[in-house]
Design a protein around this motif. Structure first.
Motif, short mmCIF file in Angstrom:
data_model
loop_
_atom_site.label_atom_id
_atom_site.label_comp_id
_atom_site.label_asym_id
_atom_site.label_seq_id
_atom_site.Cartn_x
_atom_site.Cartn_y
_atom_site.Cartn_z
N UNK A 4 0.82 -1.15 -0.04
CA UNK A 4 -0.19 -0.04 -0.06
C UNK A 4 0.79 1.11 0.15
N UNK A 5 0.70 1.89 -1.25
CA UNK A 5 1.57 3.17 -1.20
C UNK A 5 0.82 4.37 -1.14
N UNK A 6 1.79 5.39 -0.44
CA UNK A 6 1.12 6.87 -0.55
C UNK A 6 1.53 7.47 -2.18
N UNK A 7 0.41 7.74 -2.59
CA UNK A 7 0.42 8.13 -3.90
C UNK A 7 1.09 9.47 -4.38
N UNK A 8 2.04 9.77 -5.17
CA UNK A 8 2.79 11.21 -5.79
C UNK A 8 3.02 11.95 -4.31
N UNK A 9 3.82 11.45 -3.64
CA UNK A 9 4.41 12.50 -2.61
C UNK A 9 5.52 13.25 -3.43
N UNK A 10 5.36 14.72 -3.28
CA UNK A 10 6.17 15.60 -4.14
C UNK A 10 7.26 16.16 -3.48
N UNK A 11 6.97 16.33 -2.21
CA UNK A 11 8.27 16.86 -1.10
C UNK A 11 7.95 16.54 0.32
N UNK A 12 8.79 16.91 1.08
CA UNK A 12 8.53 16.48 2.60
C UNK A 12 7.18 17.24 3.18
N UNK A 39 -0.32 -5.19 4.00
CA UNK A 39 0.75 -5.85 4.59
C UNK A 39 2.06 -5.15 4.59
N UNK A 40 2.25 -4.40 3.77
CA UNK A 40 3.59 -3.60 3.56
C UNK A 40 3.22 -2.30 3.04
N UNK A 41 4.11 -1.06 3.59
CA UNK A 41 3.65 0.03 3.10
C UNK A 41 4.83 0.66 2.41
N UNK A 42 4.42 1.78 1.50
CA UNK A 42 5.64 2.37 0.67
C UNK A 42 5.03 3.70 0.19
N UNK A 43 5.57 4.21 -0.61
CA UNK A 43 5.26 5.72 -1.21
C UNK A 43 5.84 5.83 -2.60
N UNK A 44 5.14 6.40 -3.51
CA UNK A 44 5.59 6.83 -4.80
C UNK A 44 6.09 8.25 -4.70
N UNK A 45 7.13 8.48 -5.31
CA UNK A 45 7.80 9.94 -5.26
C UNK A 45 7.89 10.65 -6.82
N UNK A 46 7.76 12.10 -6.63
CA UNK A 46 7.92 12.74 -7.66
C UNK A 46 8.61 13.97 -7.45
N UNK A 47 9.71 13.99 -6.65
CA UNK A 47 10.24 15.32 -6.26
C UNK A 47 11.73 15.32 -6.28
N UNK A 48 12.53 16.04 -5.49
CA UNK A 48 13.92 16.15 -5.77
C UNK A 48 14.54 15.11 -4.63
N UNK A 49 15.83 14.76 -4.88
CA UNK A 49 16.49 13.54 -4.10
C UNK A 49 16.67 13.99 -2.63
N UNK A 72 9.37 -0.04 1.10
CA UNK A 72 9.52 0.05 -0.14
C UNK A 72 9.06 1.41 -0.67
N UNK A 73 9.73 1.88 -1.96
CA UNK A 73 9.46 3.17 -2.53
C UNK A 73 9.50 2.96 -3.95
N UNK A 74 8.72 3.95 -4.63
CA UNK A 74 8.60 3.89 -6.19
C UNK A 74 9.18 5.03 -6.73
N UNK A 75 9.94 5.05 -7.69
CA UNK A 75 10.55 6.42 -8.34
C UNK A 75 10.82 6.02 -9.97
N UNK A 76 10.86 7.31 -10.33
CA UNK A 76 11.03 7.57 -11.84
C UNK A 76 12.58 7.20 -12.04
N UNK A 77 13.06 6.48 -12.97
CA UNK A 77 14.38 6.06 -13.19
C UNK A 77 14.53 5.42 -14.73
N UNK A 78 15.40 5.99 -15.53
CA UNK A 78 15.61 5.43 -16.68
C UNK A 78 17.23 6.04 -17.17
N UNK A 79 17.58 5.72 -18.38
CA UNK A 79 18.87 6.16 -18.70
C UNK A 79 19.09 7.72 -18.75
N UNK A 80 18.00 8.31 -19.25
CA UNK A 80 17.93 9.73 -19.48
C UNK A 80 17.71 10.53 -18.05
N UNK A 81 17.25 9.81 -17.04
CA UNK A 81 16.92 10.52 -15.81
C UNK A 81 17.82 10.01 -14.80
#
Length: 405
Positions: free
Chosen positions: A113-121, A146-156, A170-179
């Motif tokens: 179960x993820x918190x959707x689209x956290x953008x910053x603290x 069962x398990x908790x996580x978040x998806x993220x769309x902000x700075x490191x 767990x967490x979910x991030x955008x990542x590819x060879x251009x990013x």
């Protein structure tokens, strides 16, 4: 199919996860027969993680998965869905949404179960103020999640703060060879992995833009590589090459895509790409960067902007428009910079012209001039006034809701 452990949970999950945001549709509705065949094809091939959300397909994605999984499949798969933080205004609202999701999914528990689209603290703190900690604790105690996580769309830096502020699985991030350096980036990926979190990668193909209309300069590099691979296979293998990555999500809606991705997911071990192969990807990356209108690397040294402009995001969307000929770019830009899906307005026309960003930019970009190009190209007339009016309306509605509660 290869499997990796989802961080400290110990769950063995397929390195290819099925993203459930882009199912095939007919006349605006999910193509039920075809999509069910595709889901079953993936499951039969070893995919055991399915990622959906409260809002996907207008709220129909969760219900559709339930129809498929209720046919003796539920215990074979892990379901991940998300709490729409941008819609939540109260502790009771969290309970109502979770209850709706359990009913839609026809299940007694949600595996991830993820918190959707956290953008910053600040977006995480807002959820704290509404009672998210108690909500998650009770839901886990009751076995609803069962398990908790978040998806993220902000700075490191904001990403690290959120990682450290709760015992996430767990967490979910955008990542590819251009990013590599965009949003959480490689630094965030490694940071989360060291902390014991499973890391799920979204947008490994940048929403399909790394495999659609390939610029001629890029296609030439791929075609000259000693190992013949499709652009999709190169991109996925690059992500999987990172041992910190638990899995990547692919919004597969074509049978050929599913077959290719599954084949690749049976071969893509971490650290398996030779230096010569990595060099090919690096040349492709350099070719893309040379084609970009603005040479922004997404390092975010220009932030925080005194006027609140998310400079890398504005420049990135502007680049996407010219590089990939993306449709509906203005709408995407509006949604991502107006603050309507979380956070605050951050569009280019907020720029006051102070020049602070240009003094710290490693690329020595003429940022103020580029932001003016963004405004001319992507912004609707009177965007400041429009976003202000909409936010005023949202505040009014929230006030009415609180009074009713």
């Amino acid at each position: 199919m290869l499997y990796r452990e989802m961080g400290k949970t110990g769950d063995k999950v397929s390195i290819l996860g099925f993203g459930c945001m882009r199912f095939q549709e007919i006349n605006g509705r999910i193509d039920a027969q075809r999509t069910e065949r595709q889901l079953l094809q993936a499951i039969d091939s070893g995919v055991n993680y399915f990622d959906t959300a409260y809002v996907y397909h207008g709220g129909k994605s969760e219900s559709f998965l339930a129809e498929v999984f209720s046919k003796g499949i539920r215990n074979k798969v892990k379901i991940a869905t998300k709490l729409p933080t941008y819609l939540i205004q109260s502790r009771r609202g969290m309970e109502e949404v979770l209850g709706t999701q359990l009913k839609r999914l026809k299940t007694d528990r949600i595996d991830y179960y993820l918190l959707h689209m956290l953008t910053d603290f600040a977006s995480w703190e807002k959820m704290n103020q509404l009672g998210i900690l108690d909500f998650l604790q009770r839901a886990r105690r009751d076995g609803k999640i069962i398990h908790t996580g978040f998806s993220f769309h902000g700075d490191r830096e904001n990403f690290k703060l959120i990682v450290d502020d709760y015992d996430w699985d767990m967490c979910q991030i955008q990542y590819n060879y251009l990013d590599e350096y965009y949003q959480a980036g490689t630094e965030g990926l490694q940071y989360a992995a060291v902390k014991g979190l499973g890391v799920v990668v979204m947008e490994p193909l940048r929403g399909g833009r790394l495999v659609g209309r390939i610029p001629a300069e890029v296609d030439k590099i791929w075609s000259k590589a000693e190992i013949a691979r499709t652009p999709a296979e190169w991109a996925l293998r690059w992500v999987w090459n990172h041992p910190e990555v638990t899995m990547l999500l692919s919004g597969m809606n074509e049978e050929a895509q599913i077959r290719e991705n599954i084949r690749t997911a049976g071969e893509a071990y971490p650290n398996s790409l030779a230096q010569e192969e990595l060099a090919v990807v690096e040349r492709v990356k350099e070719a893309y960067q040379q084609l970009l209108k603005i040479g922004c690397t997404g390092c975010r040294y220009c932030l925080p902007c005194p006027s609140g402009v998310d400079i890398p995001n504005c420049l990135g969307i502007y680049n996407d428009k010219h590089l990939f000929q993306t449709k509906r770019t203005k709408i995407h830009y509006f949604l991502m910079t107006s603050g309507l899906v979380g956070g605050v307005p951050s569009h280019a026309s907020l720029c006051s012209g102070c020049g602070k960003c240009e003094k710290v930019c490693p690329q020595q970009l003429k940022i103020r001039s580029h932001l003016q190009d963004v405004v001319r190209t992507l912004e609707y007339p009177a965007m400041k006034q429009l976003t202000g009016l909409i936010h005023w309306g949202i505040k009014g509605l929230n006030l009415v809701k609180r009074r009713k509660e």
